[in-house]
Design a protein around this motif. Structure first.
Motif, mmCIF file in Angstrom:
data_model
loop_
_atom_site.group_PDB
_atom_site.id
_atom_site.type_symbol
_atom_site.label_atom_id
_atom_site.label_comp_id
_atom_site.label_asym_id
_atom_site.label_seq_id
_atom_site.Cartn_x
_atom_site.Cartn_y
_atom_site.Cartn_z
ATOM 1 N N SER A 81 0.850 -1.197 0.000
ATOM 2 C CA SER A 81 0.000 0.000 0.000
ATOM 3 C C SER A 81 0.880 1.239 0.000
ATOM 4 C CB SER A 81 -0.895 0.028 1.250
ATOM 5 O OG SER A 81 -1.570 1.272 1.352
ATOM 6 N N ARG A 106 -0.611 4.227 0.755
ATOM 7 C CA ARG A 106 -1.437 5.195 1.467
ATOM 8 C C ARG A 106 -0.739 5.748 2.713
ATOM 9 N NH1 ARG A 106 -5.345 5.401 5.421
ATOM 10 N NH2 ARG A 106 -4.879 3.286 6.157
ATOM 11 N N SER A 145 -0.997 3.902 6.165
ATOM 12 C CA SER A 145 -1.373 2.524 5.795
ATOM 13 C C SER A 145 -1.180 1.536 6.947
ATOM 14 C CB SER A 145 -0.514 2.089 4.601
ATOM 15 O OG SER A 145 -0.452 0.683 4.510
ATOM 16 N N HIS A 146 -2.212 0.731 7.190
ATOM 17 C CA HIS A 146 -2.099 -0.332 8.208
ATOM 18 C C HIS A 146 -1.078 -1.376 7.757
ATOM 19 C CE1 HIS A 146 -5.513 1.414 10.138
ATOM 20 N NE2 HIS A 146 -6.324 1.142 9.138
ATOM 21 N N ASN A 147 -1.034 -1.617 6.461
ATOM 22 C CA ASN A 147 -0.106 -2.638 5.945
ATOM 23 C C ASN A 147 1.339 -2.165 5.997
ATOM 24 O OD1 ASN A 147 -1.665 -5.145 4.871
ATOM 25 N ND2 ASN A 147 -2.932 -3.343 4.434
ATOM 26 N N GLU A 201 -6.399 -5.966 1.370
ATOM 27 C CA GLU A 201 -7.399 -6.731 0.612
ATOM 28 C C GLU A 201 -8.343 -5.729 -0.046
ATOM 29 O OE1 GLU A 201 -9.342 -10.318 2.279
ATOM 30 O OE2 GLU A 201 -11.182 -9.122 2.228
ATOM 31 N N TYR A 202 -8.510 -5.875 -1.359
ATOM 32 C CA TYR A 202 -9.479 -5.045 -2.081
ATOM 33 C C TYR A 202 -10.521 -5.973 -2.697
ATOM 34 C CZ TYR A 202 -6.646 -0.691 -2.078
ATOM 35 O OH TYR A 202 -5.952 0.447 -1.745
ATOM 36 N N ASN A 203 -11.757 -5.747 -2.349
ATOM 37 C CA ASN A 203 -12.856 -6.546 -2.904
ATOM 38 C C ASN A 203 -12.517 -8.040 -2.894
ATOM 39 O OD1 ASN A 203 -14.555 -4.309 -3.310
ATOM 40 N ND2 ASN A 203 -13.399 -3.748 -5.131
ATOM 41 N N ALA A 204 -12.099 -8.476 -1.731
ATOM 42 C CA ALA A 204 -11.805 -9.896 -1.462
ATOM 43 C C ALA A 204 -10.655 -10.456 -2.284
ATOM 44 C CB ALA A 204 -13.060 -10.756 -1.649
ATOM 45 N N SER A 219 -6.260 -5.354 7.821
ATOM 46 C CA SER A 219 -7.480 -4.706 7.333
ATOM 47 C C SER A 219 -8.282 -4.209 8.525
ATOM 48 C CB SER A 219 -8.321 -5.717 6.543
ATOM 49 O OG SER A 219 -9.629 -5.218 6.393
#
Ligand SMILES: Cc1cc2nc3c(=O)[nH]c(=O)nc-3n(C[C@H](O)[C@H](O)[C@H](O)COP(=O)(O)O)c2cc1C
Length: 193
Positions: A12, A14, A17-19, A83-86, A124
């Motif tokens: 990520s 961002r 970002s958490h990741n 994870e984006y849209n699973a 997430s």
């Protein structure tokens, strides 16, 4: 063997970002496990969306070549992805797709994926902790690229509340599962070296 070289790739870009936060913790744990660890940001390796016409015209972009070279000098790679849209976010999939197209003269296809060990992590704010992204990423790396992906992985659910002020994981079991994945990657990378 001397300390295995491990590359950590946060998936990520961002701010906050958490990741990226999880990747920083993975990096710390790898250093404590006496790995020689390098953490990069994909912001330093921008790539266009994969386009076969662009590849036919100009070959793989220099940043894809650089990333492949970077992977090639490490015994292990730890990818920490949202994870984006699973599934896997486009940044991570596009990066892997481009790297999979870089090939030196006379080199077997996907060689760079086959001679090192991979480990996966995800964070997430949701309840699954990015688990479905890791299933998809495992498929891409193992079945698509022929990589060895170790079974140990770490998924951080409710990531917005999962870290303490020192950026460690609050949950003891989760902290242990991260250490277990890190140890397993170091051991697998050592066997590769
Ligand atoms: C397009 C999009 C799709 C998303 N889909 C999921 C999802 O399927 N599962 C999930 O847990 N989070 C999902 N999220 C939320 C992300 O987990 C959240 O934005 C997270 O903070 C991204 O990771 P980062 O903090 O490392 O940037 C989605 C976010 C975006 C932008």
């Amino acid at each position: 063997m001397s300390a295995p070289k491990i590359l950590v790739i946060p998936g990520s870009l961002r701010t906050g970002s958490h990741n990226a936060r999880l990747a920083a913790l993975v990096t710390k744990e790898l250093a404590l496990a006496e790995a020689d660890v390098t953490r990069i940001s994909l912001a330093d390796y921008p790539l266009p969306l994969y386009d076969g016409d662009l590849e036919a015209k100009s070959g793989a972009p220099p940043n894809a070549v650089q990333l492949k070279k970077m992977m090639a000098v490490h015994h292990g790679v730890f990818i920490v992805t949202p994870e984006y849209n699973a599934s896997v976010p486009p940044l991570v999939k596009n990066t892997i797709d481009w790297i999979s197209r870089v090939r030196e003269r006379g080199e077997a296809p996907l060689a760079v994926f086959k001679h090192r060990a991979f480990a996966l992590g995800a964070a997430s704010p949701g309840g699954f902790g990015g688990m479905r992204s890791l299933l998809a990423l495992r498929q891409v790396l193992e079945i698509g690229c022929g990589a060895l992906v170790i079974p140990e992985q770490v998924t951080v659910a409710r990531a917005d509340q999962a870290f303490d002020d020192m950026d460690n994981l609050k949950d003891e079991h989760l902290a242990t599962s991260l250490k277990t994945a890190v140890r397993a990657l170091v051991d697998a990378a050592q066997r590769m070296g």
